[in-house]
Design a protein around this motif. Sequence first.
Motif, PDB file in Angstrom:
ATOM      1  N   VAL A  87     -54.183 -23.246 -83.805  1.00 42.89           N
ATOM      2  CA  VAL A  87     -55.209 -23.175 -84.831  1.00 42.89           C
ATOM      3  C   VAL A  87     -55.039 -21.917 -85.669  1.00 42.89           C
ATOM      4  N   LEU A  88     -54.560 -20.847 -85.060  1.00 39.55           N
ATOM      5  CA  LEU A  88     -54.414 -19.580 -85.763  1.00 39.55           C
ATOM      6  C   LEU A  88     -53.217 -19.555 -86.703  1.00 39.55           C
ATOM      7  N   ARG A  89     -52.226 -20.396 -86.442  1.00 39.09           N
ATOM      8  CA  ARG A  89     -50.960 -20.270 -87.164  1.00 39.09           C
ATOM      9  C   ARG A  89     -51.027 -20.860 -88.559  1.00 39.09           C
ATOM     10  N   GLN A  90     -50.366 -20.199 -89.489  1.00 38.64           N
ATOM     11  CA  GLN A  90     -50.179 -20.762 -90.810  1.00 38.64           C
ATOM     12  C   GLN A  90     -48.937 -21.642 -90.780  1.00 38.64           C
ATOM     13  N   ARG A  91     -48.824 -22.522 -91.739  1.00 41.65           N
ATOM     14  CA  ARG A  91     -47.727 -23.475 -91.728  1.00 41.65           C
ATOM     15  C   ARG A  91     -46.378 -22.775 -91.835  1.00 41.65           C
ATOM     16  N   GLU A  92     -45.482 -23.122 -90.914  1.00 44.35           N
ATOM     17  CA  GLU A  92     -44.077 -22.726 -90.914  1.00 44.35           C
ATOM     18  C   GLU A  92     -43.852 -21.230 -90.714  1.00 44.35           C
ATOM     19  N   LEU A  93     -44.875 -20.483 -90.325  1.00 45.26           N
ATOM     20  CA  LEU A  93     -44.663 -19.065 -90.056  1.00 45.26           C
ATOM     21  C   LEU A  93     -44.430 -18.859 -88.568  1.00 45.26           C
ATOM     22  N   PRO A  94     -43.321 -18.211 -88.200  1.00 43.30           N
ATOM     23  CA  PRO A  94     -43.054 -17.963 -86.784  1.00 43.30           C
ATOM     24  C   PRO A  94     -43.884 -16.807 -86.265  1.00 43.30           C
ATOM     25  N   TYR A  95     -43.855 -16.616 -84.976  1.00 48.86           N
ATOM     26  CA  TYR A  95     -44.527 -15.472 -84.390  1.00 48.86           C
ATOM     27  C   TYR A  95     -43.573 -14.770 -83.445  1.00 48.86           C
ATOM     28  N   ARG A  96     -43.939 -13.562 -83.050  1.00 45.79           N
ATOM     29  CA  ARG A  96     -43.223 -12.826 -82.026  1.00 45.79           C
ATOM     30  C   ARG A  96     -44.255 -12.312 -81.022  1.00 45.79           C
ATOM     31  N   VAL A  97     -43.864 -12.188 -79.773  1.00 47.20           N
ATOM     32  CA  VAL A  97     -44.765 -11.664 -78.755  1.00 47.20           C
ATOM     33  C   VAL A  97     -44.653 -10.139 -78.763  1.00 47.20           C
ATOM     34  N   ILE A  98     -45.757  -9.482 -79.112  1.00 47.32           N
ATOM     35  CA  ILE A  98     -45.799  -8.026 -79.198  1.00 47.32           C
ATOM     36  C   ILE A  98     -46.922  -7.536 -78.302  1.00 47.32           C
ATOM     37  N   ASP A  99     -46.586  -6.687 -77.339  1.00 43.37           N
ATOM     38  CA  ASP A  99     -47.560  -6.185 -76.362  1.00 43.37           C
ATOM     39  C   ASP A  99     -48.314  -7.341 -75.693  1.00 43.37           C
ATOM     40  N   GLY A 100     -47.570  -8.403 -75.395  1.00 44.35           N
ATOM     41  CA  GLY A 100     -48.130  -9.525 -74.667  1.00 44.35           C
ATOM     42  C   GLY A 100     -48.933 -10.502 -75.494  1.00 44.35           C
ATOM     43  N   GLU A 101     -49.061 -10.257 -76.814  1.00 45.05           N
ATOM     44  CA  GLU A 101     -49.836 -11.148 -77.670  1.00 45.05           C
ATOM     45  C   GLU A 101     -48.940 -11.758 -78.748  1.00 45.05           C
ATOM     46  N   PRO A 102     -49.121 -13.057 -79.054  1.00 39.89           N
ATOM     47  CA  PRO A 102     -48.354 -13.664 -80.146  1.00 39.89           C
ATOM     48  C   PRO A 102     -48.864 -13.179 -81.499  1.00 39.89           C
ATOM     49  N   VAL A 103     -47.987 -12.675 -82.312  1.00 41.67           N
ATOM     50  CA  VAL A 103     -48.351 -12.118 -83.612  1.00 41.67           C
ATOM     51  C   VAL A 103     -47.541 -12.827 -84.691  1.00 41.67           C
ATOM     52  N   GLN A 104     -48.211 -13.212 -85.797  1.00 42.13           N
ATOM     53  CA  GLN A 104     -47.512 -13.884 -86.891  1.00 42.13           C
ATOM     54  C   GLN A 104     -46.528 -12.925 -87.562  1.00 42.13           C
ATOM     55  N   VAL A 105     -45.311 -13.411 -87.775  1.00 42.48           N
ATOM     56  CA  VAL A 105     -44.308 -12.650 -88.494  1.00 42.48           C
ATOM     57  C   VAL A 105     -43.651 -13.591 -89.495  1.00 42.48           C
ATOM     58  N   SER A 106     -43.852 -13.336 -90.768  1.00 40.65           N
ATOM     59  CA  SER A 106     -43.253 -14.179 -91.795  1.00 40.65           C
ATOM     60  C   SER A 106     -41.939 -13.554 -92.241  1.00 40.65           C
ATOM     61  N   PHE A 107     -40.827 -14.203 -91.909  1.00 42.01           N
ATOM     62  CA  PHE A 107     -39.523 -13.701 -92.306  1.00 42.01           C
ATOM     63  C   PHE A 107     -39.122 -14.321 -93.640  1.00 42.01           C
ATOM     64  N   SER A 108     -39.179 -13.536 -94.692  1.00 41.08           N
ATOM     65  CA  SER A 108     -38.638 -13.957 -95.970  1.00 41.08           C
ATOM     66  C   SER A 108     -37.166 -13.569 -96.025  1.00 41.08           C
ATOM     67  N   SER A 109     -36.500 -13.936 -97.091  1.00 42.49           N
ATOM     68  CA  SER A 109     -35.098 -13.548 -97.266  1.00 42.49           C
ATOM     69  C   SER A 109     -34.956 -12.027 -97.253  1.00 42.49           C
ATOM     70  N   GLU A 110     -35.890 -11.350 -97.927  1.00 40.52           N
ATOM     71  CA  GLU A 110     -35.843  -9.883 -97.973  1.00 40.52           C
ATOM     72  C   GLU A 110     -36.045  -9.289 -96.572  1.00 40.52           C
ATOM     73  N   ASP A 111     -36.938  -9.906 -95.791  1.00 38.90           N
ATOM     74  CA  ASP A 111     -37.181  -9.419 -94.435  1.00 38.90           C
ATOM     75  C   ASP A 111     -35.930  -9.544 -93.563  1.00 38.90           C
ATOM     76  N   VAL A 112     -35.192 -10.635 -93.741  1.00 38.15           N
ATOM     77  CA  VAL A 112     -33.978 -10.831 -92.952  1.00 38.15           C
ATOM     78  C   VAL A 112     -32.972  -9.723 -93.234  1.00 38.15           C
ATOM     79  N   PHE A 113     -32.766  -9.412 -94.497  1.00 34.96           N
ATOM     80  CA  PHE A 113     -31.796  -8.359 -94.823  1.00 34.96           C
ATOM     81  C   PHE A 113     -32.279  -6.993 -94.338  1.00 34.96           C
ATOM     82  N   ALA A 114     -33.592  -6.776 -94.370  1.00 35.58           N
ATOM     83  CA  ALA A 114     -34.138  -5.521 -93.834  1.00 35.58           C
ATOM     84  C   ALA A 114     -33.921  -5.438 -92.329  1.00 35.58           C
ATOM     85  N   LYS A 115     -34.122  -6.570 -91.631  1.00 37.58           N
ATOM     86  CA  LYS A 115     -33.913  -6.606 -90.180  1.00 37.58           C
ATOM     87  C   LYS A 115     -32.440  -6.380 -89.833  1.00 37.58           C
TER      88      LYS A 115
END
Length: 497
Positions: free
Chosen positions: A6-34
């Motif tokens: 229910v919390l998730r937005q469409r097509e946005l992945p999440y990562r588990v941070i400090d034991g909690e699932p957190v939304q992380v939207s990876f855009s093209s710019e985010d990928v190159f930054a990572k």
Amino acid sequence: MKDIFVLRQRELPYRVIDGEPVQVSFSSEDVFAKIKEENIKFLDLQFTGLTGRFHHTTISTNMFTPKQMKDGLPKLDGSSILGFTSIDDSDLILKPDPSTFAVIPWYEENKTARLLCDVYWGAGRGRLSRDPRGIAQGAEEWVKTAGFDYSAWGPEVEFFVFDKAHWDVLTPYKGQSYSIESVEAPWSQEGTGYPMGLQEGYYPSTPSDTLTPFRNECVNVLSENFGILCDNHHHEVATAGQCEIDIKYDYLTNSADATQSYKFVIRNIAKRFGKIATMMPKPISMDSGSGMHTNVSLWKDDENVFFEEGQDGELSQVGRYFCGGILDHANALCAISNPTTNSYHRLVPGYEAPVYVAWSGSNRSAIVRIPRHFEGRDYAHLKRLEFRAPDPSANPYLVFSSVLAAGIDGVKKKTDPGDQVKEDIFKMTKEERRKHGIGVLPASLGEALLELESDRIFLKPIFKDEVIDKIIELERKDQRDIAVRPHPHEFYLYFDV
């Protein structure tokens, strides 16, 4: 914590941070930054073939550009991927999806990340119709035309983890054979001292269950690196290392992506543990096989339309029609949900796999089940149909898309599934099953393909005819390959005739 879905937005992945699932939207710019931030040296460009096999090609990150992320990379000879293209028209493009970026943790040197890719024709000719991910994405758009916002999918993927497996099929005139080694198996020569009997592997504690650390590691990698949340994990019914790790339900394409990534992670973690994992449905004779029970629900305005309070099993009329569609097309679906000759060694009575075309609540002998662990509006989001026929050899993009097509066909035609069957169908006589109107699934891949050939029109909104034709062609070849070869057990049965 509220339900993750229910919390998730469409097509946005999440990562588990400090034991909690957190939304992380990876855009093209985010990928190159990572890539820069984590010093990623290589990118694995991954995609799925028509038969469900995972493929990849690897590029150096210092050669990867934003334009390539946007337009794709001309890295694929489609004629070399089973089921894709012919040799005379084979130039394909891999277009990475930035939202699927994940660091692969087992490459300790030359740090590597992956991106799932969509497959396109070259020369601006559009999407490859045989790209399974494209079929799934098309199914997600098509469901809106039926009046729903989206569908949710939760596969329960079972698999085996062996210590070793050997087979000899390359010397056909000498004979063919296979062998399986597992410390958990009753035939083990160097076991733990706590072997499991056939069909006695469900939820055993350690030390009988030797694979708890392995599954823990798989869950950690799936959640922390790939953003795939897992409900729970456990040993399954069969001996010799049968396991299950359940994936949190998600949108159709996301869930199929997660299933493919799940198989990828399991195989690679097994190798790191000095073992080998297989999605083969029935590797062990006289024991339970591996299924991929597929849970589905339809949603509109953030409400689960399968839920209706006060109805039998709290299943709405829409849910009943969807169930009716699955039952109506179950035999044809088998050619997609159970696509190997080995699949039909699992679909036999006596091993908990569904064989009979019926639906029920808690009755696991039916092909469609309505889980009833919890009831009431507080658990409305969990109301779903569980289609129990599929197995993990299947292509999840195609399974979810075809089940959706069958279910929506039932909704449009108002196909009633009839009364639920509460008795154990395995114990019914043939006459009792006939009185209940209970059909039987195909007994072989050949029978399933005949059913698909005669009942394929329900797939037309999602699958092009040439895709279905190619699926039938490839599976027919497998069927013939097995049909022309003697089975080792035939020597036991017939050598002295």
